[in-house]
Design a protein around this motif. Structure first.
Motif, PDB file in Angstrom:
ATOM      1  N   LEU A 197       0.835  -1.217   0.000  1.00  0.00           N
ATOM      2  CA  LEU A 197       0.000   0.000   0.000  1.00  0.00           C
ATOM      3  C   LEU A 197       0.864   1.260   0.000  1.00  0.00           C
ATOM      4  O   LEU A 197       0.571   2.218  -0.715  1.00  0.00           O
ATOM      5  CB  LEU A 197      -0.917   0.014   1.227  1.00  0.00           C
ATOM      6  N   VAL A 198       1.925   1.246   0.786  1.00  0.00           N
ATOM      7  CA  VAL A 198       2.837   2.395   0.835  1.00  0.00           C
ATOM      8  C   VAL A 198       3.467   2.609  -0.543  1.00  0.00           C
ATOM      9  O   VAL A 198       3.518   3.738  -1.047  1.00  0.00           O
ATOM     10  CB  VAL A 198       3.916   2.188   1.925  1.00  0.00           C
ATOM     11  N   LYS A 199       3.931   1.548  -1.175  1.00  0.00           N
ATOM     12  CA  LYS A 199       4.530   1.646  -2.514  1.00  0.00           C
ATOM     13  C   LYS A 199       3.512   2.150  -3.540  1.00  0.00           C
ATOM     14  O   LYS A 199       3.848   2.950  -4.414  1.00  0.00           O
ATOM     15  CB  LYS A 199       5.078   0.284  -2.952  1.00  0.00           C
ATOM     16  N   ALA A 200       2.256   1.689  -3.417  1.00  0.00           N
ATOM     17  CA  ALA A 200       1.210   2.114  -4.348  1.00  0.00           C
ATOM     18  C   ALA A 200       0.938   3.612  -4.247  1.00  0.00           C
ATOM     19  O   ALA A 200       0.482   4.233  -5.214  1.00  0.00           O
ATOM     20  CB  ALA A 200      -0.081   1.325  -4.086  1.00  0.00           C
ATOM     21  N   MET A 201       1.240   4.204  -3.095  1.00  0.00           N
ATOM     22  CA  MET A 201       1.086   5.650  -2.903  1.00  0.00           C
ATOM     23  C   MET A 201       2.263   6.417  -3.513  1.00  0.00           C
ATOM     24  O   MET A 201       2.289   7.642  -3.489  1.00  0.00           O
ATOM     25  CB  MET A 201       0.984   5.983  -1.413  1.00  0.00           C
ATOM     26  N   GLY A 202       3.250   5.672  -4.013  1.00  0.00           N
ATOM     27  CA  GLY A 202       4.423   6.326  -4.590  1.00  0.00           C
ATOM     28  C   GLY A 202       5.493   6.667  -3.560  1.00  0.00           C
ATOM     29  O   GLY A 202       6.432   7.403  -3.854  1.00  0.00           O
ATOM     30  N   TRP A 203       5.338   6.148  -2.351  1.00  0.00           N
ATOM     31  CA  TRP A 203       6.307   6.407  -1.286  1.00  0.00           C
ATOM     32  C   TRP A 203       7.324   5.285  -1.222  1.00  0.00           C
ATOM     33  O   TRP A 203       7.045   4.160  -1.644  1.00  0.00           O
ATOM     34  CB  TRP A 203       5.595   6.527   0.057  1.00  0.00           C
ATOM     35  N   PRO A 204       8.503   5.548  -0.670  1.00  0.00           N
ATOM     36  CA  PRO A 204       9.497   4.473  -0.540  1.00  0.00           C
ATOM     37  C   PRO A 204       9.051   3.471   0.530  1.00  0.00           C
ATOM     38  O   PRO A 204       8.354   3.843   1.480  1.00  0.00           O
ATOM     39  CB  PRO A 204      10.770   5.207  -0.087  1.00  0.00           C
ATOM     40  N   PRO A 205       9.425   2.213   0.362  1.00  0.00           N
ATOM     41  CA  PRO A 205       9.031   1.214   1.364  1.00  0.00           C
ATOM     42  C   PRO A 205       9.657   1.542   2.725  1.00  0.00           C
ATOM     43  O   PRO A 205      10.816   1.946   2.793  1.00  0.00           O
ATOM     44  CB  PRO A 205       9.580  -0.096   0.811  1.00  0.00           C
ATOM     45  N   PRO A 206       8.889   1.416   3.773  1.00  0.00           N
ATOM     46  CA  PRO A 206       9.415   1.736   5.106  1.00  0.00           C
ATOM     47  C   PRO A 206      10.370   0.654   5.597  1.00  0.00           C
ATOM     48  O   PRO A 206      10.172  -0.527   5.298  1.00  0.00           O
ATOM     49  CB  PRO A 206       8.157   1.778   5.975  1.00  0.00           C
ATOM     50  N   PRO A 207      11.379   1.048   6.372  1.00  0.00           N
ATOM     51  CA  PRO A 207      12.259   0.032   6.959  1.00  0.00           C
ATOM     52  C   PRO A 207      11.553  -0.629   8.135  1.00  0.00           C
ATOM     53  O   PRO A 207      10.574  -0.092   8.661  1.00  0.00           O
ATOM     54  CB  PRO A 207      13.458   0.851   7.446  1.00  0.00           C
ATOM     55  N   ARG A 208      12.043  -1.768   8.547  1.00  0.00           N
ATOM     56  CA  ARG A 208      11.509  -2.399   9.753  1.00  0.00           C
ATOM     57  C   ARG A 208      11.792  -1.470  10.927  1.00  0.00           C
ATOM     58  O   ARG A 208      12.850  -0.851  11.001  1.00  0.00           O
ATOM     59  CB  ARG A 208      12.159  -3.749   9.991  1.00  0.00           C
ATOM     60  N   SER A 209      10.860  -1.365  11.815  1.00  0.00           N
ATOM     61  CA  SER A 209      11.056  -0.485  12.960  1.00  0.00           C
ATOM     62  C   SER A 209      11.496  -1.301  14.175  1.00  0.00           C
ATOM     63  O   SER A 209      11.153  -2.472  14.308  1.00  0.00           O
ATOM     64  CB  SER A 209       9.773   0.272  13.283  1.00  0.00           C
ATOM     65  N   ALA A 210      12.258  -0.657  15.010  1.00  0.00           N
ATOM     66  CA  ALA A 210      12.690  -1.252  16.277  1.00  0.00           C
ATOM     67  C   ALA A 210      13.254  -0.135  17.136  1.00  0.00           C
ATOM     68  O   ALA A 210      13.879   0.790  16.630  1.00  0.00           O
ATOM     69  CB  ALA A 210      13.750  -2.319  16.037  1.00  0.00           C
ATOM     70  N   CYS A 211      13.016  -0.204  18.404  1.00  0.00           N
ATOM     71  CA  CYS A 211      13.551   0.814  19.305  1.00  0.00           C
ATOM     72  C   CYS A 211      15.014   0.516  19.579  1.00  0.00           C
ATOM     73  O   CYS A 211      15.358  -0.570  20.027  1.00  0.00           O
ATOM     74  CB  CYS A 211      12.771   0.823  20.613  1.00  0.00           C
ATOM     75  N   TRP A 212      15.876   1.490  19.325  1.00  0.00           N
ATOM     76  CA  TRP A 212      17.311   1.271  19.489  1.00  0.00           C
ATOM     77  C   TRP A 212      17.694   1.007  20.936  1.00  0.00           C
ATOM     78  O   TRP A 212      18.693   0.388  21.222  1.00  0.00           O
ATOM     79  CB  TRP A 212      18.122   2.439  18.924  1.00  0.00           C
ATOM     80  N   MET A 213      16.858   1.455  21.889  1.00  0.00           N
ATOM     81  CA  MET A 213      17.219   1.290  23.294  1.00  0.00           C
ATOM     82  C   MET A 213      16.554   0.082  23.933  1.00  0.00           C
ATOM     83  O   MET A 213      16.662  -0.121  25.129  1.00  0.00           O
ATOM     84  CB  MET A 213      16.880   2.555  24.088  1.00  0.00           C
ATOM     85  N   CYS A 214      15.888  -0.741  23.138  1.00  0.00           N
ATOM     86  CA  CYS A 214      15.129  -1.867  23.668  1.00  0.00           C
ATOM     87  C   CYS A 214      16.046  -2.955  24.222  1.00  0.00           C
ATOM     88  O   CYS A 214      16.938  -3.448  23.539  1.00  0.00           O
ATOM     89  CB  CYS A 214      14.247  -2.446  22.569  1.00  0.00           C
ATOM     90  N   ALA A 215      15.792  -3.348  25.448  1.00  0.00           N
ATOM     91  CA  ALA A 215      16.584  -4.412  26.080  1.00  0.00           C
ATOM     92  C   ALA A 215      16.338  -5.761  25.421  1.00  0.00           C
ATOM     93  O   ALA A 215      17.132  -6.689  25.586  1.00  0.00           O
ATOM     94  CB  ALA A 215      16.252  -4.489  27.570  1.00  0.00           C
ATOM     95  N   ASN A 216      15.253  -5.883  24.649  1.00  0.00           N
ATOM     96  CA  ASN A 216      14.982  -7.136  23.947  1.00  0.00           C
ATOM     97  C   ASN A 216      15.804  -7.276  22.674  1.00  0.00           C
ATOM     98  O   ASN A 216      15.805  -8.329  22.050  1.00  0.00           O
ATOM     99  CB  ASN A 216      13.489  -7.243  23.619  1.00  0.00           C
ATOM    100  N   GLN A 217      16.461  -6.195  22.254  1.00  0.00           N
ATOM    101  CA  GLN A 217      17.333  -6.245  21.083  1.00  0.00           C
ATOM    102  C   GLN A 217      18.710  -6.740  21.515  1.00  0.00           C
ATOM    103  O   GLN A 217      19.177  -6.383  22.580  1.00  0.00           O
ATOM    104  CB  GLN A 217      17.483  -4.845  20.464  1.00  0.00           C
ATOM    105  N   GLY A 218      19.333  -7.533  20.710  1.00  0.00           N
ATOM    106  CA  GLY A 218      20.699  -7.964  21.001  1.00  0.00           C
ATOM    107  C   GLY A 218      21.671  -6.807  20.761  1.00  0.00           C
ATOM    108  O   GLY A 218      21.332  -5.811  20.131  1.00  0.00           O
ATOM    109  N   ASN A 219      22.892  -6.936  21.260  1.00  0.00           N
ATOM    110  CA  ASN A 219      23.900  -5.886  21.075  1.00  0.00           C
ATOM    111  C   ASN A 219      24.157  -5.594  19.602  1.00  0.00           C
ATOM    112  O   ASN A 219      24.350  -4.458  19.210  1.00  0.00           O
ATOM    113  CB  ASN A 219      25.207  -6.278  21.759  1.00  0.00           C
ATOM    114  N   ARG A 220      24.167  -6.642  18.753  1.00  0.00           N
ATOM    115  CA  ARG A 220      24.413  -6.461  17.324  1.00  0.00           C
ATOM    116  C   ARG A 220      23.337  -5.563  16.706  1.00  0.00           C
ATOM    117  O   ARG A 220      23.620  -4.669  15.934  1.00  0.00           O
ATOM    118  CB  ARG A 220      24.444  -7.819  16.621  1.00  0.00           C
ATOM    119  N   VAL A 221      22.085  -5.777  17.073  1.00  0.00           N
ATOM    120  CA  VAL A 221      20.981  -4.971  16.547  1.00  0.00           C
ATOM    121  C   VAL A 221      21.090  -3.540  17.053  1.00  0.00           C
ATOM    122  O   VAL A 221      20.906  -2.596  16.311  1.00  0.00           O
ATOM    123  CB  VAL A 221      19.612  -5.585  16.941  1.00  0.00           C
TER     124      VAL A 221
END
Length: 108
Positions: free
Chosen positions: A63-87
């Motif tokens: 739907l986003v692409k059909a609007m002519g917009w660039p595809p959104p990246p996956r979202s994630a909170c950079w400060m989330c403790a559930n994210q590994g150090n690599r992320v």
């Protein structure tokens, strides 16, 4: 998520004098396991991409692409403790040292 998102939104709503809130959360059918019932009567969660239109993530991107917009990246909170150090390094490389010191390491 609770401390960094939900409580911040609730605090702002209270500051604005709101006494009844329907909080729309944009997660798709692919992540139904994340659906949570609110414990606050005045602040209820609503999941329109699951219960109103039953759409998957790839359909949202289409739907986003059909609007002519660039595809959104996956979202994630950079400060989330559930994210590994690599992320965390990936999301905020200049801040990596501070993030690692700020958060307990839960995954590597």
């Amino acid at each position: 998520s609770n401390e960094w998102k939900k409580r911040v939104v609730q605090r702002k709503c209270r500051d604005l004098g709101l006494t009844r809130v329907l909080n729309w959360i944009g997660i798709s059918v692919d992540e139904m396991q994340r659906v949570r019932q609110s414990t606050e009567l005045w602040f209820q969660n609503h999941y329109p991409l699951i219960f109103d239109v039953a759409i998957r993530r790839h359909n949202c991107i289409d739907l986003v692409k059909a609007m002519g917009w660039p595809p959104p990246p996956r979202s994630a909170c950079w400060m989330c403790a559930n994210q590994g150090n690599r992320v965390r390094r990936c999301h905020a490389p200049p801040l990596h040292g501070g993030i690692v010191n700020f958060l307990p390491s839960t995954k590597t």
